[in-house]
Motif scaffolding. Structure first.
Motif, PDB file in Angstrom:
ATOM      1  N   GLY A  58     -11.215 -17.196 -24.219  1.00  0.00           N
ATOM      2  CA  GLY A  58     -11.923 -18.206 -23.439  1.00  0.00           C
ATOM      3  C   GLY A  58     -11.968 -17.796 -21.969  1.00  0.00           C
ATOM      4  O   GLY A  58     -11.719 -16.634 -21.626  1.00  0.00           O
TER       5      GLY A  58
ATOM      6  N   ARG B 239     -11.635 -15.872 -15.253  1.00  0.00           N
ATOM      7  CA  ARG B 239     -11.374 -14.583 -15.902  1.00  0.00           C
ATOM      8  C   ARG B 239     -11.360 -14.814 -17.398  1.00  0.00           C
ATOM      9  O   ARG B 239     -11.036 -15.897 -17.869  1.00  0.00           O
ATOM     10  N   ARG B 240     -11.676 -13.782 -18.171  1.00  0.00           N
ATOM     11  CA  ARG B 240     -11.600 -13.875 -19.636  1.00  0.00           C
ATOM     12  C   ARG B 240     -10.141 -13.789 -20.044  1.00  0.00           C
ATOM     13  O   ARG B 240      -9.437 -12.851 -19.681  1.00  0.00           O
ATOM     14  N   ALA B 241      -9.666 -14.771 -20.788  1.00  0.00           N
ATOM     15  CA  ALA B 241      -8.265 -14.779 -21.189  1.00  0.00           C
ATOM     16  C   ALA B 241      -8.149 -15.222 -22.632  1.00  0.00           C
ATOM     17  O   ALA B 241      -9.023 -15.929 -23.165  1.00  0.00           O
TER      18      ALA B 241
ATOM     19  N   MET C  56     -14.631 -22.535 -28.251  1.00  0.00           N
ATOM     20  CA  MET C  56     -13.272 -22.874 -28.633  1.00  0.00           C
ATOM     21  C   MET C  56     -13.237 -24.009 -29.652  1.00  0.00           C
ATOM     22  O   MET C  56     -12.232 -24.246 -30.278  1.00  0.00           O
TER      23      MET C  56
ATOM     24  N   PHE D 248      -4.995  -9.006 -18.227  1.00  0.00           N
ATOM     25  CA  PHE D 248      -5.164 -10.323 -17.604  1.00  0.00           C
ATOM     26  C   PHE D 248      -3.855 -10.789 -16.986  1.00  0.00           C
ATOM     27  O   PHE D 248      -3.796 -11.261 -15.844  1.00  0.00           O
TER      28      PHE D 248
ATOM     29  N   SER E 237     -10.467 -18.489 -18.115  1.00  0.00           N
ATOM     30  CA  SER E 237      -9.331 -19.138 -17.442  1.00  0.00           C
ATOM     31  C   SER E 237      -9.812 -19.955 -16.247  1.00  0.00           C
ATOM     32  O   SER E 237     -10.990 -19.960 -15.909  1.00  0.00           O
ATOM     33  N   GLU E 238      -8.846 -20.598 -15.588  1.00  0.00           N
ATOM     34  CA  GLU E 238      -9.198 -21.487 -14.484  1.00  0.00           C
ATOM     35  C   GLU E 238      -9.802 -20.731 -13.310  1.00  0.00           C
ATOM     36  O   GLU E 238     -10.515 -21.304 -12.499  1.00  0.00           O
ATOM     37  N   ASN E 239      -9.520 -19.424 -13.222  1.00  0.00           N
ATOM     38  CA  ASN E 239     -10.157 -18.669 -12.138  1.00  0.00           C
ATOM     39  C   ASN E 239     -11.229 -17.724 -12.685  1.00  0.00           C
ATOM     40  O   ASN E 239     -11.401 -16.604 -12.219  1.00  0.00           O
TER      41      ASN E 239
ATOM     42  N   ASN F  81      -6.944  -6.004 -23.008  1.00  0.00           N
ATOM     43  CA  ASN F  81      -7.506  -7.025 -22.120  1.00  0.00           C
ATOM     44  C   ASN F  81      -6.504  -8.141 -21.854  1.00  0.00           C
ATOM     45  O   ASN F  81      -6.378  -8.647 -20.733  1.00  0.00           O
ATOM     46  N   GLU F  82      -5.797  -8.511 -22.935  1.00  0.00           N
ATOM     47  CA  GLU F  82      -4.852  -9.614 -22.770  1.00  0.00           C
ATOM     48  C   GLU F  82      -3.758  -9.244 -21.771  1.00  0.00           C
ATOM     49  O   GLU F  82      -3.416 -10.016 -20.862  1.00  0.00           O
TER      50      GLU F  82
END
Lengths: 881, 115
Positions: B68, B74-76, A1, A30, B70-72, A26-27
């Motif tokens: 990136g 997972r790819r987010a 990042m 999620f 995520s807090e759990n 994917n987004e």
């Protein structure tokens, strides 16, 4: 990042459409998963949670599609922007790189400038003369109509006024049809008489051509009748130069050939038909009953959907009908299945340009060879340079540049180089074209339409970019490939024949062979030209000047003519410096003789229309001496051979052969079919070539001027060459007859050179190209040899160290060079053999398929006004449009 | 300027997103949660409408995105405010307020006359 976000994005974006959609999926997935998790934490069952999550989300499919759409548009825009940016970056890098090596850049630019400049200049000519449509509205619908009568030996034959009228009336394939022929008039507006080249046209001419006068009006039908054709339409140039751009010119009366003519119109600026030397148009005064005088050409505008072939068939059928209606007693009526009589209908564009097409195409091909040779030179220079930059290239690759990227960078450099060369080349071309079109070499049709405009520049741009890619590609590929062998210093190891060495060798051999082809082709053209100029024309033009005399109307019978002839010749011969002088209808090569059928007394008369043809020229005494035609037998005309004595004639050897030889001809009688008078043969001269010197000489029959008459004469003067003599001669003539304009004074040699003009042009340009090609190839060989030696320095050093003689090394290099040269020469000769066939027609380019009338100098008009028994079928054997 | 005058709702959403990101990168779900929280659950979006808005903002260059974790674990996909986005928020927020006040005033009117 944390890394450069744009970089990453670029990387992702460059992965293509499918991954874009995957991303969006994917987004959204999620989000749905998170929502599902949260709902389950709140206590919902997994299925219920999933359903609720989806419901809160809304129409996932629509959302997905919209996001994908937005992303795709973004992707495309970004890619385009970045591509342009990298191209600009490449470009500026290329410019910097070129600036770092000024010697290379200068040499390469000059080489390219020469190649591209020459090609551009040549293409300007080809475009203006051959490719562009004629400057008339819908010019591709315009055709020229002439006739052909092969059985009579007349491959091309003009139209009589009766023919013009009948095609006009009956040929429905034409939307409009007109007849025209060239002429000359004496204009007197003010004090000084002046000769003008004019075009006689029928009333429909302006409708056919699609252009009308910009001031005034076109001719009316009444003005196009015999006796009423006293109207004049000026060209814009004539209106400006001769009449001072007088705004109230319409209606002015001027004296033309002694008669008052009204100026009724002025054509627009830049309009010319057929050539820019036509100063004015007059109505033909069409007489639909006039059967003889096959001097005209037809100009037709094809109707919609009509092809030239169709028009030709239709007019030929009309021609046959006419022949059937009019066949004279004793002649066979026309049988369509056996006669070869026909019309010839060709697009006007073809008529104007066909003669220049071959020479120009050959020259364009030659100049392309030059460009190729120049390109090869630059390619070699570039490959040498690429070898030197191998380290830089390897470094860039190591830092992550792809092979494609490096190649693109190198190609950008070559294209930038090519564009530099193009800019310089275009400047050269502009100057060259300007010089050329204003020089005496520019004897091509449509030369005034030649200009270097957007079309040519677009062509130049295309050629430059193509050259840049061509000469840049292989060195770039080699440079990259050299890197792929892995070794960072691989490019600096020499010795073995690496790909770059082989490449250079191939280039040199190619260059040499192209040079050889050029040289051989030029040599052939030069030789043929030399042979042409050394042809025995049958007379001696050196030192002979020709002055055109249009006799005034007061000289209208035998007595006044004889007086004029005798006085003029007497006084001209008395001018100091004049060796001899004569008057005649036309000098050899002047294209104004009569051409008619003839009959020999005592021989069976062939059917009417099938007689053999001969030139017929009326001359004064001492004509042969003046022009240099040898008198082989018998005697020359004397002043006693006039209208009061028996008709006499002199034949040339070619005609004498028909009698069975010169001695057989003397004393026999001969007449032309258009006449009733028999001429007794009193002498035999040598043969003379007319028009096209490559054709065998045609028969000539000379008759005595006072016996036959004439009103447009050529005064031939053989003098010692000083201009003062001719000035005096003109003064003398002006004193005898002040109303004769004396503008047309030419040396006979220049008339002859004029017939060779296009060939001379081709010869000069081709020689120039061959020399340029040779020089470039020589530079190429030198370059490659020195590059080779430089590469092998270490190898030579080692050889010397272990005991080789310097001599051996020199021999080694020389042998290699000789081998290359030999290969190039052999290939070149092979190529030349192929090309020669194509050029052959250029070498023996002959004109008899060309149209009948037209050089507006001295078209014969009724010559013998005091011999009403005569009705001549006159058709000058002309050549140019 | 045009969309703030034509599509009030869309521009409102854009401003909310920009505001949400002003404290640092967030993924789409987090932005959604913040908006619901900050508007006190008054504004309950159909959650899907957020994503086209996010992609559009990215195209205009006001936010940037990156994948990136995520807090759990997972790819987010995370979004950040760019400098241009920050500037855009600074200029557009007052405009939105002005428009909102004007509309509020108009809706509170008690008489028909625009006196």
């Amino acid at each position: 990042m944390s890394l450069v976000p744009g970089w990453r994005r670029l990387l992702r974006l460059s992965l293509g459409k499918r991954s874009l959609e995957r991303d969006v999926d994917n987004e959204l997935a999620f989000h749905l998963a998170m929502r599902e998790d949260e709902l389950r934490r709140r206590g919902l069952a997994p299925d219920a949670a999933r359903a609720a999550a989806r419901e809160r989300f809304g129409d996932a499919g629509r959302v997905r599609d919209e996001c994908v759409r937005i992303d795709q548009r973004h992707y495309r825009a970004t890619r385009m922007r970045e591509w342009i940016e990298s191209l600009v970056a490449d470009g500026s890098y290329a410019v910097r790189a070129l600036r770092r090596t000024p010697a290379f850049t200068t040499v390469a630019t000059i080489t390219l400038a020469l190649g591209i400049g020459a090609t551009t200049a040549m293409f300007t000519l080809v475009d203006g003369i051959l490719l562009r449509p004629l400057p008339y509205p819908d010019a591709d619908r315009l055709v020229r109509v002439i006739q052909s009568y092969p059985e009579k030996g007349l491959d091309t034959w003009g139209l009589s006024q009766q023919n013009v009228a009948m095609y006009h009336d009956r040929a429905t394939g034409f939307a409009a049809f007109a007849g025209y022929r060239a002429g000359e008039v004496t204009l007197r507006a003010g004090d000084r008489p002046e000769r003008l080249n004019v075009l006689l046209v029928t009333a429909d001419f302006f409708r056919v051509i699609g252009v009308g006068p910009v001031m005034g009006r076109p001719f009316t039908a009444e003005e196009d009748t015999p006796g009423n054709n006293t109207a004049l339409i000026l060209s814009y140039g004539t209106w400006q130069n001769r009449f001072g751009a007088n705004p109230s010119i319409i209606g002015t009366v001027v004296e033309v050939d002694g008669k008052p003519y009204h100026i009724v119109g002025v054509m627009p600026r830049g309009f010319a038909f057929p050539q820019p030397d036509v100063a004015a148009w007059v109505p033909m005064g069409l007489d639909p009953l006039r059967r003889f005088g096959y001097l005209n050409s037809g100009l037709g505008r094809l109707g919609p959907g009509v092809t030239p072939e169709h028009a030709e068939r239709q007019t030929t059928a009309i021609m046959w009908d006419w022949a059937r209606e009019n066949h004279t007693a004793g002649s066979s009526s026309v049988d369509p299945s056996t006669t070869q009589m026909k019309t010839i209908v060709r697009p006007l564009h073809e008529v104007v340009t066909s003669r220049s097409a071959r020479p120009l195409t050959v020259l364009l091909a030659a100049v392309t060879l030059i460009l190729l040779i120049a390109t090869a030179n630059v390619a070699m220079l570039l490959s040498g340079r690429a070898a030197a930059r191998q380290r830089e290239i390897n470094l860039r690759t190591a830092l992550g540049a792809t092979a494609g990227r490096v190649v693109r960078q190198l190609l950008t450099e070559s294209v930038v180089l090519a564009l530099l060369g193009a800019v310089a080349g275009v400047s050269i071309a502009v100057v060259a074209v300007r010089i050329f079109t204003h020089s005496t070499l520019a004897t091509l049709p449509r030369i005034d339409e030649v200009r270097l405009d957007g079309r040519v520049l677009a062509f130049t741009l295309a050629v430059s970019v193509a050259s840049g890619l061509a000469f840049g590609l292989l060195p770039a590929l080699h440079a990259v490939r050299g890197q792929l062998t892995g070794d960072l210093i691989a490019g600096q190891r020499e010795g073995t024949r690496g790909p770059s060495r082989r490449f250079n060798d191939v280039l040199v051999v190619a260059q040499l062979s192209m040079s050889v082809v050029l040289l051989i082709a030029t040599g052939l053209v030069l030789k043929s030209f030399q042979r042409l100029t050394q042809l025995d024309l049958g007379f001696r033009p050196e030192g002979v000047t020709s002055i055109a005399l249009a006799l005034p109307s007061r000289i209208n019978d035998a007595a006044t003519l004889r007086a004029f002839v005798n006085t003029t010749l007497e006084q001209v011969r008395a001018v100091p410096g004049v060796q001899s002088a004569s008057l005649s209808w036309a000098l050899p090569m002047e294209n104004s003789a009569n051409y008619d059928g003839y009959l020999i007394e005592g021989r069976p008369v062939p059917p009417s229309g099938n007689e053999e043809q001969t030139f017929q020229i009326a001359v004064s005494p001492q004509h042969f001496k003046t022009v240099g035609i040898p008198l082989l037998m018998g005697r020359d005309f004397a002043s006693t051979d006039d209208s009061t004595s028996a008709n006499v004639g002199i034949v040339d050897e070619t005609l004498a052969r028909r009698f069975g030889g010169g001695t057989e001809a003397l004393g026999k009688r001969i007449r032309v079919t258009g006449d009733t008078a028999w001429f007794t043969i009193i002498g035999v001269t040598g043969a003379v070539r007319e028009q096209d010197a490559t054709m065998p000489p045609k028969p000539h029959l000379y008759v005595s001027l006072p016996q036959v008459g004439g009103n447009r004469l050529s005064l031939a003067v053989r003098a010692n060459g000083s201009a003062a003599v001719i000035t005096n001669v003109r003064r003398v003539v002006a004193e005898i007859e002040p109303s004769i304009p004396l503008d047309e004074v030419r040396s006979l040699s220049s008339v002859i050179e004029g017939t060779f003009a296009t060939r001379r042009l081709t010869r000069i340009l081709l020689s120039g190209f061959a020399v340029a090609g040779l020089l470039l190839a020589a530079v190429g060989i030198y370059g490659v040899m020195s590059l080779n030696v430089a590469h092998r320095r270490r190898e030579f050093g080692i050889r010397l160290a272990v005991g080789a003689e310097p001599r051996t090394l020199v021999k080694l290099v020389l042998i290699e060079g000789a081998a290359l040269a030999a290969a190039g020469v052999v290939l070149g000769i092979a190529g030349a053999v192929v090309v020669t066939r194509w050029i052959t027609t250029l070498l023996y380019d002959v004109s008899p398929t060309d149209p009948v009338v037209l050089r507006p100098c001295r078209s014969p008009s009724p010559r013998s006004r005091w011999r009403p028994a005569t009705s001549r079928r006159a058709a000058p054997h002309g050549a140019t449009h | 300027m045009a969309d703030s005058e034509i599509d009030l709702l869309r521009s409102s959403l854009d401003l909310l997103v920009l505001k949400a990101l002003s404290w640092g990168p967030k993924h789409g779900y987090a932005i959604n949660e913040w908006i619901e929280g900050a508007t006190d659950s008054v504004l309950l979006l159909e959650e899907g409408t957020l994503y086209p808005a996010l992609h559009r903002l990215e195209r205009r260059g006001w936010v940037a995105s990156e994948w990136g974790v995520s807090e759990n674990n997972r790819r987010a996909k995370f979004y950040t405010l760019t400098a241009a986005g920050r500037a855009r928020f600074r200029t557009q927020a007052p405009v939105w307020h002005r428009h909102a006040e004007a509309i509020t005033a108009a809706l509170r009117r008690t008489s028909a006359n625009p006196a």
